[in-house]
Structures are given as structure tokens and as C-alpha cells.
Design a protein around this motif. Structure first.
Motif, mmCIF file in Angstrom:
data_model
loop_
_atom_site.group_PDB
_atom_site.id
_atom_site.type_symbol
_atom_site.label_atom_id
_atom_site.label_comp_id
_atom_site.label_asym_id
_atom_site.label_seq_id
_atom_site.Cartn_x
_atom_site.Cartn_y
_atom_site.Cartn_z
ATOM 1 N N ILE A 120 0.841 -1.198 0.000
ATOM 2 C CA ILE A 120 0.000 0.000 0.000
ATOM 3 C C ILE A 120 0.874 1.246 0.000
ATOM 4 O O ILE A 120 1.809 1.371 0.788
ATOM 5 C CB ILE A 120 -0.922 0.019 1.233
ATOM 6 N N LYS A 121 0.541 2.170 -0.882
ATOM 7 C CA LYS A 121 1.209 3.472 -0.932
ATOM 8 C C LYS A 121 0.243 4.505 -0.363
ATOM 9 O O LYS A 121 -0.891 4.616 -0.807
ATOM 10 C CB LYS A 121 1.563 3.820 -2.376
ATOM 11 N N LEU A 122 0.708 5.265 0.650
ATOM 12 C CA LEU A 122 -0.115 6.307 1.259
ATOM 13 C C LEU A 122 0.361 7.679 0.802
ATOM 14 O O LEU A 122 1.560 7.913 0.649
ATOM 15 C CB LEU A 122 -0.044 6.225 2.785
ATOM 16 N N GLN A 123 -0.592 8.583 0.608
ATOM 17 C CA GLN A 123 -0.280 9.949 0.180
ATOM 18 C C GLN A 123 -1.233 10.910 0.871
ATOM 19 O O GLN A 123 -2.426 10.632 0.967
ATOM 20 C CB GLN A 123 -0.427 10.079 -1.344
ATOM 21 N N GLY A 124 -0.707 12.031 1.341
ATOM 22 C CA GLY A 124 -1.535 13.048 1.975
ATOM 23 C C GLY A 124 -1.734 14.245 1.079
ATOM 24 O O GLY A 124 -0.847 14.620 0.317
ATOM 25 N N VAL A 125 -2.922 14.843 1.165
ATOM 26 C CA VAL A 125 -3.235 16.080 0.459
ATOM 27 C C VAL A 125 -3.791 17.046 1.503
ATOM 28 O O VAL A 125 -4.791 16.754 2.142
ATOM 29 C CB VAL A 125 -4.270 15.865 -0.670
ATOM 30 N N ILE A 126 -3.114 18.182 1.664
ATOM 31 C CA ILE A 126 -3.497 19.148 2.685
ATOM 32 C C ILE A 126 -3.768 20.486 2.019
ATOM 33 O O ILE A 126 -2.986 20.940 1.177
ATOM 34 C CB ILE A 126 -2.393 19.281 3.752
ATOM 35 N N ASN A 127 -4.879 21.099 2.388
ATOM 36 C CA ASN A 127 -5.252 22.409 1.857
ATOM 37 C C ASN A 127 -5.552 23.353 3.004
ATOM 38 O O ASN A 127 -6.022 22.922 4.068
ATOM 39 C CB ASN A 127 -6.482 22.296 0.950
ATOM 40 N N TRP A 128 -5.322 24.641 2.782
ATOM 41 C CA TRP A 128 -5.636 25.676 3.757
ATOM 42 C C TRP A 128 -6.935 26.345 3.325
ATOM 43 O O TRP A 128 -7.014 26.915 2.245
ATOM 44 C CB TRP A 128 -4.502 26.693 3.830
ATOM 45 N N ASP A 129 -7.941 26.245 4.161
ATOM 46 C CA ASP A 129 -9.234 26.877 3.899
ATOM 47 C C ASP A 129 -9.231 28.227 4.607
ATOM 48 O O ASP A 129 -9.340 28.286 5.835
ATOM 49 C CB ASP A 129 -10.362 25.978 4.416
ATOM 50 N N ARG A 130 -9.115 29.299 3.844
ATOM 51 C CA ARG A 130 -9.021 30.648 4.417
ATOM 52 C C ARG A 130 -10.317 31.084 5.082
ATOM 53 O O ARG A 130 -10.296 31.909 5.980
ATOM 54 C CB ARG A 130 -8.633 31.640 3.331
ATOM 55 N N SER A 131 -11.445 30.544 4.667
ATOM 56 C CA SER A 131 -12.717 30.974 5.256
ATOM 57 C C SER A 131 -12.883 30.454 6.677
ATOM 58 O O SER A 131 -13.597 31.040 7.468
ATOM 59 C CB SER A 131 -13.888 30.522 4.383
ATOM 60 N N GLY A 132 -12.225 29.348 7.011
ATOM 61 C CA GLY A 132 -12.324 28.724 8.340
ATOM 62 C C GLY A 132 -11.756 29.556 9.456
ATOM 63 O O GLY A 132 -12.446 29.886 10.378
ATOM 64 N N PRO A 133 -10.545 29.945 9.469
ATOM 65 C CA PRO A 133 -9.464 29.314 8.709
ATOM 66 C C PRO A 133 -9.120 27.968 9.321
ATOM 67 O O PRO A 133 -9.150 27.818 10.536
ATOM 68 C CB PRO A 133 -8.310 30.301 8.862
#
Length: 173
Positions: free
Chosen positions: A48-61
Motif C-alpha cells: 500500500i502506498k499512502l499519500q496526503g493532500v493538505i489544503n488551507w481553507d481561508r474561510s475557516g481558517p
């Protein structure tokens, strides 16, 4: 006259130190210290290959995190984890000598429920892993400093061996 010159020297020296300290001052982000290991462990059966995707939500923030698992084999793979199996770590740069800037330690008194999350991944399939409690949001013990950071997602095995999952670079505003 001699007494005045002796007192003047230390004062000038202190003023010089003060000027140097302000002239070389730049915004510095203090490291939060090394985080404890995640509360729950991660168990993977298969290639299994794991990968992360992270985003910054400015409205939250807030941070919005996705973890993807890809079964690289021709056999069915399985992942078992708990809701608190993953941690987010932000570094100034990538590489072996990177400086930890932030981690998602939860506030004091935070309780993570024991629950078994099971994922079955068919051969050559990719699946998003969901159900984790502490990888998205904005209620952390340490505030995320503004800047552009290299993120890594960290997990541990049942024997406390570390699993580092690559993620992406994110600009926090």
C-alpha cells in the motif's frame, strides 16, 4: 573626568548591542517541540502506498486533510486504524535536516474514542481514508504560524515504528 569615561563605555556598549539586536531581527517561528506518538496505531496488510493532500481553507481558517491509499499489488489489501492514528507535522523545508514548525497536538483534555476503522482496497485501486478525528480543523493546542510549510503526515505501527506519509507544501495565511 576619568570616572565619566569608564561609565560611558558600558553604556555605549549596551546601546551598540541593542542596535545590533534590532537590526538583525527577523520574524522567527518558535518550534512547538516534538509531539508524542499518535494515540492509535496503523496496520497495513499488502503493498500500500499512502499519500496526503493538505489544503488551507481561508474561510475557516482551517486545514483540510485527505489521506489516500493505493493498493500497488494484484491482491486485496487491508488497512486497520483508529480515529487518532495520524498526526500532521509542518516543516520549514523538506529533507533530513528539516526544522519542525508546528504539529497538530490536540488541546489538553482531548479524548480520542477507541474505534476500529477498517478499509479494504481492491487490487490497483485507490481509496480515500476517512473517519479520522484530528487531521482537519483549527482547534489545536498550538496555532499554525503563517508561512509556507512542507507537511508530512505521521503514523505509528503497533510496535511504535514511525510511518511518514508525504503530503504537500501549503501556504498558511
Amino acid at each position: 573626568m576619568m570616572l565619566f569615561q569608564i561609565r560611558l563605555c558600558p553604556v555605549n556598549f549596551l546601546l551598540l548591542l541593542l542596535v545590533i539586536s534590532f537590526s538583525s531581527c527577523k520574524k522567527h517561528v518558535q518550534s512547538p517541540g516534538q509531539p508524542e506518538l499518535p494515540s492509535h496505531s496503523l496496520r497495513m496488510d499488502g503493498d500500500i502506498k499512502l499519500q496526503g493532500v493538505i489544503n488551507w481553507d481561508r474561510s475557516g481558517p482551517s486545514l483540510e486533510t485527505e489521506i489516500w491509499a493505493e493498493n500497488m499489488s494484484s491482491d486485496t489489501a487491508k488497512i486497520e486504524a483508529g480515529p487518532c492514528s495520524f498526526q500532521l507535522l509542518a516543516y520549514r523545508t523538506s529533507g533530513d535536516d528539516r526544522e519542525l514548525i508546528w504539529h497538530n497536538q490536540m488541546p489538553e483534555g482531548y479524548i480520542c474514542m477507541d474505534e476500529l476503522l477498517t478499509y479494504t482496497i481492491n487490487p490497483k485501486e485507490e481509496k480515500q481514508l476517512t473517519g479520522f478525528m484530528n487531521i482537519s480543523g483549527n482547534t489545536w493546542m498550538h496555532k499554525i504560524p503563517k508561512g509556507e510549510w512542507e507537511f508530512v503526515i505521521r503514523a505509528k505501527t503497533e510496535t511504535n515504528d514511525l510511518i511518514l506519509i508525504p503530503a504537500n507544501r501549503v501556504e498558511v495565511r
